[in-house]
Design a protein around this motif. Structure first.
Motif, PDB file in Angstrom:
ATOM      1  N   SER A 285      -8.807   6.488  -5.382  1.00 33.34           N
ATOM      2  CA  SER A 285      -8.598   7.915  -5.620  1.00 33.34           C
ATOM      3  C   SER A 285      -7.569   8.129  -6.728  1.00 33.34           C
ATOM      4  O   SER A 285      -6.824   7.218  -7.108  1.00 33.34           O
ATOM      5  CB  SER A 285      -8.126   8.601  -4.336  1.00 33.34           C
ATOM      6  N   ALA A 286      -7.538   9.331  -7.248  1.00 34.37           N
ATOM      7  CA  ALA A 286      -6.574   9.666  -8.303  1.00 34.37           C
ATOM      8  C   ALA A 286      -5.144   9.573  -7.780  1.00 34.37           C
ATOM      9  O   ALA A 286      -4.220   9.193  -8.514  1.00 34.37           O
ATOM     10  CB  ALA A 286      -6.860  11.066  -8.840  1.00 34.37           C
ATOM     11  N   GLU A 287      -4.939   9.895  -6.511  1.00 31.77           N
ATOM     12  CA  GLU A 287      -3.595   9.813  -5.932  1.00 31.77           C
ATOM     13  C   GLU A 287      -3.090   8.379  -5.879  1.00 31.77           C
ATOM     14  O   GLU A 287      -1.922   8.097  -6.151  1.00 31.77           O
ATOM     15  CB  GLU A 287      -3.592  10.421  -4.523  1.00 31.77           C
ATOM     16  N   GLU A 288      -3.994   7.442  -5.538  1.00 29.96           N
ATOM     17  CA  GLU A 288      -3.587   6.038  -5.488  1.00 29.96           C
ATOM     18  C   GLU A 288      -3.194   5.521  -6.862  1.00 29.96           C
ATOM     19  O   GLU A 288      -2.235   4.751  -6.996  1.00 29.96           O
ATOM     20  CB  GLU A 288      -4.735   5.193  -4.910  1.00 29.96           C
ATOM     21  N   ASN A 289      -3.903   5.958  -7.889  1.00 35.50           N
ATOM     22  CA  ASN A 289      -3.553   5.532  -9.249  1.00 35.50           C
ATOM     23  C   ASN A 289      -2.232   6.136  -9.711  1.00 35.50           C
ATOM     24  O   ASN A 289      -1.454   5.491 -10.427  1.00 35.50           O
ATOM     25  CB  ASN A 289      -4.669   5.920 -10.219  1.00 35.50           C
ATOM     26  N   ARG A 290      -1.968   7.382  -9.322  1.00 35.90           N
ATOM     27  CA  ARG A 290      -0.721   8.032  -9.739  1.00 35.90           C
ATOM     28  C   ARG A 290       0.481   7.477  -8.990  1.00 35.90           C
ATOM     29  O   ARG A 290       1.573   7.365  -9.544  1.00 35.90           O
ATOM     30  CB  ARG A 290      -0.820   9.543  -9.534  1.00 35.90           C
ATOM     31  N   ASP A 291       0.290   7.137  -7.703  1.00 37.08           N
ATOM     32  CA  ASP A 291       1.429   6.680  -6.900  1.00 37.08           C
ATOM     33  C   ASP A 291       1.936   5.310  -7.335  1.00 37.08           C
ATOM     34  O   ASP A 291       3.122   5.011  -7.206  1.00 37.08           O
ATOM     35  CB  ASP A 291       1.028   6.635  -5.418  1.00 37.08           C
ATOM     36  N   ALA A 292       1.021   4.452  -7.831  1.00 42.74           N
ATOM     37  CA  ALA A 292       1.436   3.111  -8.247  1.00 42.74           C
ATOM     38  C   ALA A 292       2.001   3.176  -9.665  1.00 42.74           C
ATOM     39  O   ALA A 292       1.327   3.620 -10.591  1.00 42.74           O
ATOM     40  CB  ALA A 292       0.252   2.158  -8.191  1.00 42.74           C
ATOM     41  N   LYS A 293       3.243   2.710  -9.812  1.00 39.83           N
ATOM     42  CA  LYS A 293       3.876   2.739 -11.115  1.00 39.83           C
ATOM     43  C   LYS A 293       3.651   1.443 -11.887  1.00 39.83           C
ATOM     44  O   LYS A 293       3.576   1.444 -13.115  1.00 39.83           O
ATOM     45  CB  LYS A 293       5.378   2.991 -10.953  1.00 39.83           C
ATOM     46  N   VAL A 370       9.982   5.102 -18.051  1.00 42.25           N
ATOM     47  CA  VAL A 370       8.539   5.074 -18.315  1.00 42.25           C
ATOM     48  C   VAL A 370       7.796   5.560 -17.072  1.00 42.25           C
ATOM     49  O   VAL A 370       8.337   5.575 -15.964  1.00 42.25           O
ATOM     50  CB  VAL A 370       8.053   3.663 -18.691  1.00 42.25           C
ATOM     51  N   ASP A 371       6.557   5.983 -17.304  1.00 39.44           N
ATOM     52  CA  ASP A 371       5.716   6.442 -16.195  1.00 39.44           C
ATOM     53  C   ASP A 371       4.926   5.296 -15.564  1.00 39.44           C
ATOM     54  O   ASP A 371       4.757   5.259 -14.345  1.00 39.44           O
ATOM     55  CB  ASP A 371       4.739   7.520 -16.690  1.00 39.44           C
ATOM     56  N   TYR A 372       4.449   4.374 -16.398  1.00 38.87           N
ATOM     57  CA  TYR A 372       3.635   3.267 -15.894  1.00 38.87           C
ATOM     58  C   TYR A 372       4.016   1.980 -16.621  1.00 38.87           C
ATOM     59  O   TYR A 372       4.373   2.001 -17.802  1.00 38.87           O
ATOM     60  CB  TYR A 372       2.136   3.528 -16.109  1.00 38.87           C
ATOM     61  N   ILE A 373       3.911   0.860 -15.884  1.00 41.84           N
ATOM     62  CA  ILE A 373       4.118  -0.475 -16.431  1.00 41.84           C
ATOM     63  C   ILE A 373       2.854  -1.280 -16.181  1.00 41.84           C
ATOM     64  O   ILE A 373       2.439  -1.455 -15.033  1.00 41.84           O
ATOM     65  CB  ILE A 373       5.341  -1.177 -15.799  1.00 41.84           C
ATOM     66  N   LEU A 374       2.248  -1.787 -17.250  1.00 39.07           N
ATOM     67  CA  LEU A 374       1.010  -2.554 -17.158  1.00 39.07           C
ATOM     68  C   LEU A 374       1.311  -4.002 -17.530  1.00 39.07           C
ATOM     69  O   LEU A 374       1.888  -4.267 -18.594  1.00 39.07           O
ATOM     70  CB  LEU A 374      -0.055  -1.987 -18.089  1.00 39.07           C
ATOM     71  N   SER A 399       9.473  -4.658  -3.589  1.00 39.94           N
ATOM     72  CA  SER A 399      10.088  -3.335  -3.660  1.00 39.94           C
ATOM     73  C   SER A 399       9.476  -2.461  -4.751  1.00 39.94           C
ATOM     74  O   SER A 399       9.569  -1.234  -4.692  1.00 39.94           O
ATOM     75  CB  SER A 399      11.592  -3.473  -3.898  1.00 39.94           C
ATOM     76  N   MET A 400       8.833  -3.065  -5.754  1.00 39.96           N
ATOM     77  CA  MET A 400       8.236  -2.302  -6.843  1.00 39.96           C
ATOM     78  C   MET A 400       6.872  -1.734  -6.459  1.00 39.96           C
ATOM     79  O   MET A 400       6.343  -0.872  -7.176  1.00 39.96           O
ATOM     80  CB  MET A 400       8.102  -3.184  -8.099  1.00 39.96           C
ATOM     81  N   LYS A 401       6.291  -2.206  -5.355  1.00 38.39           N
ATOM     82  CA  LYS A 401       5.011  -1.700  -4.845  1.00 38.39           C
ATOM     83  C   LYS A 401       3.932  -1.707  -5.941  1.00 38.39           C
ATOM     84  O   LYS A 401       3.307  -0.692  -6.243  1.00 38.39           O
ATOM     85  CB  LYS A 401       5.160  -0.300  -4.270  1.00 38.39           C
ATOM     86  N   ALA A 402       3.774  -2.845  -6.556  1.00 38.12           N
ATOM     87  CA  ALA A 402       2.797  -2.977  -7.638  1.00 38.12           C
ATOM     88  C   ALA A 402       1.373  -2.948  -7.088  1.00 38.12           C
ATOM     89  O   ALA A 402       1.104  -3.391  -5.965  1.00 38.12           O
ATOM     90  CB  ALA A 402       3.028  -4.281  -8.399  1.00 38.12           C
TER      91      ALA A 402
END
Length: 496
Positions: A285-293, A370-374, A399-402
């Motif tokens: 879902s879109a929420e799962e993608n947004r919640d993961a940084k 930053v908003d996201y780390i890839l 702790s980073m919940k990747a």
């Protein structure tokens, strides 16, 4: 089967569009309310996905073609029941008018085209039965001849009855002896002929019994106990690349839930299977993608991890205006980190290399900027436990919940993707990304992997363009890949 989407402001308007376009017999596959605005006025909208068989759609077009303009307007405004009755009446009238007289024949009626191999088995069975009859008749003839031979011996041993003395005729010993000798020779020759015939027939039967009797194949899905009515949809799923056991499971559910009479309606069965695929497909879902940084990309070499990461980073930067940082933990492949550095410079985003687990604690200080780390990881096959442990040590702290994405290619064999999914399970990946959709003709591997490992689909790579050829996975997209709906519509438009 025709599958189309309709969007309108209200459910009533959408249903009217379905009835006008596909007819009263259309099947509603899904319906949902769109949060995005409709048109230019900013109102909400309703989206309906409907399907109808080609035969039903042709019947509707046939009826409309024979109506005048005034009658067409009344037909469009009438209820679905009235439209269905009118179509049925016009089609039946046309069929009765053009129905040719059929000659009466003594042959049995055949529902479907018979398999020539079935005739071969039937002829062989008849030949076997005929051979058994011939053996039985020959044996009876042999028994009859043997009884005839034993009869004179029984008469010789029987007591001679006392007869009155009469004037006897002159003896004809030479003729009697000659006849007896000829008769005995004939009987011996007949016995020998019968013995040879019985021996030959026994050889024929022994040879027939040694031939495997399963050389005639049943209809598709017969090995799983599926009826003939579901063979067409089973074969369609197999041709799309769906595994036989998964296709059989879908057909078994259809057999249990649909009445036996409805199984003969191909369009209804195909619509049910399409709905089943939509219900069982899982996507993030879109929420799962947004919640993961932090997003981690793992997979075997050549699966398209780096390309998938760059496409997602470009999508976040260009289309969503997000601040992105790119990291590379691939220190095994020569030039891998340098290649990722070039991509980061093109996107004008921060870049660094992860060489050991302690580097993550320094990166945590910059996460708020930053908003996201890839993160790109080395492409390993994980053939042994040591590779898996080394890769696991470079993973971000808990702790980073990747969010870990397993990247697979649709060009890989179904068995290979299953094995990779099993090996990479040590990294606890949350979803899967499939690349190379434009290069593959069968996309059943996507559905097979999702069903076997019960993990959602994250996104698809459909080409080489960045970021245009990147899309998040949807249930409708998976159904389109399996049933080739978009491809069929494009071919129809080219023909028109």
């Amino acid at each position: 089967m025709q599958v189309k989407k309709f969007e309108a402001r209200t459910m009533k308007e959408a249903l009217e569009m379905v009835k006008a376009e596909l007819g009263p017999d259309a099947i509603i596959l899904s319906a949902r309310d769109n949060n995005r605005s409709y048109g230019l006025v900013g109102d909400g909208s309703v989206e309906i996905t409907a399907a109808v068989s080609e035969e039903t759609l042709q019947r509707k077009k046939f009826a409309e073609a024979r109506l005048r303009d005034e009658e067409k307007q009344k037909f469009a405004k009438s209820s679905a029941r009235s439209q269905k009755d009118l179509i049925e009446k016009m089609v039946n009238k046309h069929l009765e008018k053009n129905k040719a007289p059929r000659a009466i024949t003594s042959q049995r009626y055949i529902d479907i085209d018979e398999d020539p191999m079935a005739h071969a088995v039937q002829d062989t069975r008849y030949a076997s039965e005929a051979a058994q009859v011939r053996v039985r008749n020959a044996a009876q003839r042999a028994m009859s001849v043997m009884q005839d031979q034993l009869q004179p011996a029984r008469q010789k041993t029987a007591p001679t009855p006392v007869l009155p003395i009469l004037t006897a005729a002159p003896p004809k010993a030479p003729a009697s002896v000659a006849q007896a000798t000829v008769a005995k020779a004939m009987e011996s020759a007949e016995m020998q002929s019968l013995k040879n015939e019985i021996a030959n027939l026994k050889q024929v039967l022994a040879h027939f019994q040694s031939i495997p009797q399963n050389f005639v194949q049943g209809h598709p899905g017969a090995d799983f106990g599926l009826p003939y009515d579901l063979s067409f949809v089973f074969e369609k799923l197999i041709q799309a690349g769906v595994a036989p056991e998964i296709a059989a499971d879908i057909c078994e559910k259809a057999q249990k839930e649909l009445p036996s009479l409805k199984l003969k309606n191909r369009s209804l069965v195909e619509g049910w299977v399409a709905r089943r695929i939509l219900e069982t497909t899982k996507t993030t879902s879109a929420e799962e993608n947004r919640d993961a940084k932090v997003h981690v990309f793992v997979g075997a070499a050549g699966s398209g991890k780096t390309t998938a990461l760059v496409k997602m980073a470009s999508h976040l930067v260009v289309r969503e205006n997000k601040k992105v940082a790119i990291l590379s933990a691939d220190t095994f492949k020569v030039g891998a980190s340098d290649q990722m550095r070039i991509y980061a410079q093109i996107l004008n985003v921060p870049f660094t290399v992860i060489r050991n687990a302690t580097d993550w604690y320094q990166i945590m200080n910059y996460m708020n900027s930053v908003d996201y780390i890839l993160v790109d990881y080395p492409g390993l096959s994980l053939r042994n436990a040591e590779e898996g442990m080394n890769l696991k040590r470079l993973m971000p702290p808990a702790s980073m919940k990747a969010r870990v994405h397993l990247v697979l290619s649709t060009l890989a064999k179904d068995q290979d993707t299953t094995e990779l999914g099993r090996r990479y399970s040590v990294l606890d990946y949350q979803d899967v990304i499939f690349t190379g959709l434009d290069e593959s003709v069968q996309h059943g591997t996507i559905y097979n992997f999702m069903r076997r490992f019960d993990v959602p689909l994250h996104s698809f790579g459909i080409g080489t363009r960045v970021p245009e050829d990147f899309e998040f996975a949807t249930k409708e997209r998976v159904l389109d890949l399996l049933f080739k709906i978009t491809q069929a519509n494009k071919q129809e438009q080219q023909v028109l």
